[in-house]
Enzyme design. Structure first.
Site, PDB file in Angstrom:
ATOM      1  N   ALA A  73     -16.108  -2.553   6.105  1.00 22.54           N
ATOM      2  CA  ALA A  73     -17.514  -3.065   5.721  1.00 22.54           C
ATOM      3  C   ALA A  73     -17.220  -3.393   4.160  1.00 22.54           C
ATOM      4  O   ALA A  73     -17.877  -4.485   3.680  1.00 22.54           O
ATOM      5  CB  ALA A  73     -18.468  -2.073   5.900  1.00 22.54           C
ATOM      6  N   CYS A 127      -6.186  -9.312   2.930  1.00 24.82           N
ATOM      7  CA  CYS A 127      -6.987  -8.336   3.578  1.00 24.82           C
ATOM      8  C   CYS A 127      -8.266  -9.023   4.102  1.00 24.82           C
ATOM      9  O   CYS A 127      -8.817  -8.739   5.048  1.00 24.82           O
ATOM     10  CB  CYS A 127      -7.283  -7.180   2.585  1.00 24.82           C
ATOM     11  SG  CYS A 127      -5.738  -6.032   2.475  1.00 24.82           S
ATOM     12  N   SER A 146     -14.772 -19.735  -7.368  1.00 20.24           N
ATOM     13  CA  SER A 146     -13.246 -20.051  -7.596  1.00 20.24           C
ATOM     14  C   SER A 146     -12.998 -21.041  -6.691  1.00 20.24           C
ATOM     15  O   SER A 146     -13.749 -21.480  -5.688  1.00 20.24           O
ATOM     16  CB  SER A 146     -12.202 -18.838  -7.752  1.00 20.24           C
ATOM     17  OG  SER A 146     -12.417 -18.231  -6.103  1.00 20.24           O
ATOM     18  N   VAL A 154       0.672  -1.274   0.037  1.00 20.30           N
ATOM     19  CA  VAL A 154       0.012   0.093  -0.048  1.00 20.30           C
ATOM     20  C   VAL A 154       1.066   1.428  -0.020  1.00 20.30           C
ATOM     21  O   VAL A 154       0.572   2.218  -0.874  1.00 20.30           O
ATOM     22  CB  VAL A 154      -0.835   0.059   1.214  1.00 20.30           C
ATOM     23  CG1 VAL A 154      -1.641   1.231   1.482  1.00 20.30           C
ATOM     24  CG2 VAL A 154      -1.965  -0.946   0.937  1.00 20.30           C
ATOM     25  N   GLY A 155       1.832   1.436   1.022  1.00 17.38           N
ATOM     26  CA  GLY A 155       2.648   2.578   1.000  1.00 17.38           C
ATOM     27  C   GLY A 155       3.398   2.879  -0.075  1.00 17.38           C
ATOM     28  O   GLY A 155       3.383   4.089  -0.724  1.00 17.38           O
TER      29      GLY A 155
HETATM   30  P1  NAI Z   1       3.155  -4.671   3.793  1.00 20.68           P
HETATM   31  O1  NAI Z   1       3.586  -5.758   4.944  1.00 20.68           O
HETATM   32  O2  NAI Z   1       3.323  -5.162   2.640  1.00 20.68           O
HETATM   33  O3  NAI Z   1       3.829  -3.349   4.220  1.00 20.68           O
HETATM   34  C1  NAI Z   1       3.852  -2.852   5.682  1.00 20.68           C
HETATM   35  C2  NAI Z   1       5.585  -2.303   5.740  1.00 20.68           C
HETATM   36  O4  NAI Z   1       5.291  -1.578   6.895  1.00 20.68           O
HETATM   37  C3  NAI Z   1       6.417  -3.412   5.642  1.00 20.68           C
HETATM   38  O5  NAI Z   1       7.317  -3.291   4.701  1.00 20.68           O
HETATM   39  C4  NAI Z   1       6.976  -3.206   7.314  1.00 20.68           C
HETATM   40  O6  NAI Z   1       8.328  -3.400   7.351  1.00 20.68           O
HETATM   41  C5  NAI Z   1       6.705  -1.728   7.526  1.00 20.68           C
HETATM   42  N1  NAI Z   1       6.571  -1.216   8.923  1.00 20.68           N
HETATM   43  C6  NAI Z   1       6.137  -1.928  10.188  1.00 20.68           C
HETATM   44  N2  NAI Z   1       6.333  -1.326  11.198  1.00 20.68           N
HETATM   45  C7  NAI Z   1       7.066  -0.263  10.680  1.00 20.68           C
HETATM   46  C8  NAI Z   1       7.566   0.978  11.509  1.00 20.68           C
HETATM   47  N3  NAI Z   1       7.502   1.016  12.889  1.00 20.68           N
HETATM   48  N4  NAI Z   1       8.399   1.887  10.855  1.00 20.68           N
HETATM   49  C9  NAI Z   1       8.632   1.790   9.566  1.00 20.68           C
HETATM   50  N5  NAI Z   1       8.144   0.869   8.862  1.00 20.68           N
HETATM   51  C10 NAI Z   1       7.328  -0.275   9.497  1.00 20.68           C
HETATM   52  O7  NAI Z   1       1.478  -4.327   4.066  1.00 20.68           O
HETATM   53  P2  NAI Z   1       0.326  -3.643   3.067  1.00 20.68           P
HETATM   54  O8  NAI Z   1      -0.082  -4.847   2.628  1.00 20.68           O
HETATM   55  O9  NAI Z   1       1.025  -2.695   2.459  1.00 20.68           O
HETATM   56  O10 NAI Z   1      -0.658  -3.405   4.028  1.00 20.68           O
HETATM   57  C11 NAI Z   1      -0.422  -2.105   4.776  1.00 20.68           C
HETATM   58  C12 NAI Z   1      -1.661  -1.902   5.424  1.00 20.68           C
HETATM   59  O11 NAI Z   1      -2.681  -1.586   4.317  1.00 20.68           O
HETATM   60  C13 NAI Z   1      -2.599  -2.831   6.177  1.00 20.68           C
HETATM   61  O12 NAI Z   1      -3.283  -2.459   7.168  1.00 20.68           O
HETATM   62  C14 NAI Z   1      -3.460  -3.339   5.255  1.00 20.68           C
HETATM   63  O13 NAI Z   1      -4.345  -4.016   5.781  1.00 20.68           O
HETATM   64  C15 NAI Z   1      -3.838  -2.238   4.496  1.00 20.68           C
HETATM   65  N6  NAI Z   1      -4.377  -2.583   3.118  1.00 20.68           N
HETATM   66  C16 NAI Z   1      -3.594  -3.190   2.184  1.00 20.68           C
HETATM   67  C17 NAI Z   1      -4.303  -3.557   0.877  1.00 20.68           C
HETATM   68  C18 NAI Z   1      -3.556  -4.531   0.048  1.00 20.68           C
HETATM   69  O14 NAI Z   1      -3.901  -4.947  -0.786  1.00 20.68           O
HETATM   70  N7  NAI Z   1      -2.333  -5.322   0.469  1.00 20.68           N
HETATM   71  C19 NAI Z   1      -5.051  -2.848   0.253  1.00 20.68           C
HETATM   72  C20 NAI Z   1      -5.817  -1.877   1.293  1.00 20.68           C
HETATM   73  C21 NAI Z   1      -5.342  -1.656   2.485  1.00 20.68           C
END
Ligand code: NAI
Length: 475
Positions: A221, A275, A268, A14-15
């Site tokens: 939701a 998520c 499927s 996401v980030g």
């Molecule tokens: P991810 O696991 O790919 O990325 C999270 C990143 O945060 C990791 O690289 C980790 O090293 C870093 N991190 C954790 N704690 C940290 C800290 N204190 N300081 C610096 N970096 C830190 O997770 P993802 O998939 O990007 O998900 C992030 C959020 O977005 C979750 O809450 C998820 O539910 C939500 N989300 C995810 C989606 C998806 O398709 N993956 C879509 C929409 C929302």
């Protein structure tokens, strides 16, 4: 004051894409994405990005080094930012209260504490991670309890609705952007500042502002509704197989009703991804904590149906192969939880692989975008004997299928549709089986080649349709 500097904490699925698109669309804003993982940041700064997402490399290349930076210096990025996105992971808790269901907010909490420690100027802190409803309150408690004189915070909720595999398109053309904030002059001002960032490329009528709690709950939701549609159609796929109805026809007939709509009605092997299950479990847990057991049970059923679908598919494979797969070589085409991503989190392929390994099968696995180490890591989590000799990873579909008894298709990669199945058939052990867990192949053509074909929600290969409710017989 307009926003000039943004810090994105968490350089994951996401980030990374979100901040990259913001940098591309807002050339006057300096965006720094930080992560505690040195390897990940090194990859973001290299030619091989840490995640596969169509179009992402072009966006990163355009902005990196200009107004987009990837760094491990979290403190410096926080200090200089006007606005901070928190995009860290919020996995399901694996221990303690709420184990296996509640969202683990330790990473979110850590970032809040770090912001409180480091910040020397006002910050707008934006929750982009998916969090339980009222999580912003905890972040605010941490920030306000540790605040330095003259530093003030506003917390906004701005959940992300992108889907992996289509993230760039979703970010460029979102159905909506949701922003929740405090109902106060300062809260409204912060909401307005975030709106202005998105207005660089998104029309104002697509930006929906609410109170903080509505915004947080809406994300849970939305995922619950999406997962529910998949479980609903998957539940009917079982009825189709038992009756001779075809779930594709049923989905089309149902989806043509404009009140229902045709999207997300594809039966499927089951849903996966980081998520849906996590957010549903979180919603169920919240409902239980709110003493709403009936609501909790309602949403729990969506997860249970998904588990049923995955095990039903594995059982179908095993039963079709004469009730034993011990020492049989089975090809798994696809390991990612869906196409156009290398992400395997909660992938149904993992459950299917585990069930087949438990029954003694030898697996030949090929996925176009999942690294070998990732597959081994996922499967090593299970207590499977002799895993090294029983799981073989291949780098193309033809080598993966050679001399195997069956193909189990778990991910809907386009390249699987185009394979030369005559060639594959000629090199497989006979009788050769295909189990299409994604309903993407031309089943008639495969049967003509000689394959025995099974899929979800439809009888394909030589199975007599029972006119009673007794079990069908295979001919
Ligand atoms: P991810 O696991 O790919 O990325 C999270 C990143 O945060 C990791 O690289 C980790 O090293 C870093 N991190 C954790 N704690 C940290 C800290 N204190 N300081 C610096 N970096 C830190 O997770 P993802 O998939 O990007 O998900 C992030 C959020 O977005 C979750 O809450 C998820 O539910 C939500 N989300 C995810 C989606 C998806 O398709 N993956 C879509 C929409 C929302």
């Amino acid at each position: 004051m307009t926003i000039k500097k943004i810090c994105g904490i968490g350089a994951g699925y996401v980030g990374g894409p979100t901040c990259s698109v913001i940098a591309m669309m807002c050339p006057d804003i300096r965006v720094t994405v930080v992560d505690k993982s040195k390897e990940k940041i090194a990859q973001w700064n290299s030619d091989k990005l840490p995640i596969y997402e169509p179009g992402l490399d072009v966006v990163v290349e355009k902005c990196r080094g200009k107004n987009l930076f990837f760094s491990t210096d979290i403190e410096a990025a926080i200090k200089e930012a006007d606005l901070i996105f928190i995009s860290v992971n919020t996995p399901t808790k694996t221990f303690g209260i709420g184990k296996g269901r509640a969202a683990d907010l330790k990473y979110v909490e850590n970032t809040a504490r770090m912001i409180a420690d480091v910040a020397t100027s006002d910050k707008i802190v934006v929750e982009k991670s998916t969090v339980p409803v009222r999580a912003a309150e905890s972040i605010m408690h941490i920030l306000r309890a540790n605040h330095k004189p003259g530093v003030s915070y506003q917390i906004l909720s701005n959940p992300e609705f992108l889907a992996e595999g289509t993230a760039i398109d979703n970010l460029m053309n979102p159905d909506r952007v949701l922003i929740g904030g405090e109902d106060s002059p300062q809260g409204r001002e912060a909401v307005e500042k975030l709106c202005k960032i998105y207005e660089n490329w998104i029309k104002r009528d697509k930006i929906f502002t609410t109170n903080t709690w509505s915004s947080e709950l809406s994300k849970l939701a939305a995922n619950a509704f999406l997962a529910q549609r998949i479980s609903s159609i998957n539940s009917l796929s079982a009825v189709c197989e038992a009756t001779g109805a075809d779930v594709t026809e049923v989905a089309r007939a149902v989806g043509l009703d404009s009140r229902i709509g045709s999207k997300f009605l594809q039966a499927s092997v089951g849903f996966g991804g980081s998520c849906f299950q996590k957010d549903l479990l979180n919603l169920v847990y919240i409902c239980e904590c709110l003493n709403l057991p009936e609501v909790a049970a309602y949403w729990q059923q969506v997860i249970d149906m998904n588990e049923y679908q995955k095990s039903r598919f594995s059982t179908k494979v095993i039963e079709s192969l004469f009730n034993t797969v011990t020492d049989k070589r089975i090809t798994m085409l696809g390991f990612a939880f869906k196409k156009n991503t290398g992400d395997t989190r909660e992938s149904p392929a993992i459950s299917v692989a585990k069930n087949l390994l438990d029954e003694g099968a030898v697996l030949h696995i090929y996925d176009p975008k999942v690294e070998e180490s990732q597959i081994i890591d996922n499967l090593s989590a299970f207590d499977v004997d002799n895993i090294k000799n029983r799981v073989n990873i291949y780098h193309d579909a033809y080598s993966a299928t050679k001399n195997t008894h069956a193909i189990v298709l778990c991910t809907e990669w386009d390249e699987f549709i185009e394979l030369d199945y005559e060639r594959i058939y000629s090199e497989m052990t006979k009788p050769a089986y295909i189990f299409d867990g994604r309903k993407i192949l031309d089943h008639e053509k495969l049967q003509k080649i000689g394959f025995i074909v099974q899929t979800i929600g439809k009888r394909v290969s030589r199975i007599a349709v029972s006119r009673t409710w007794g079990s069908p017989t295979q001919m």
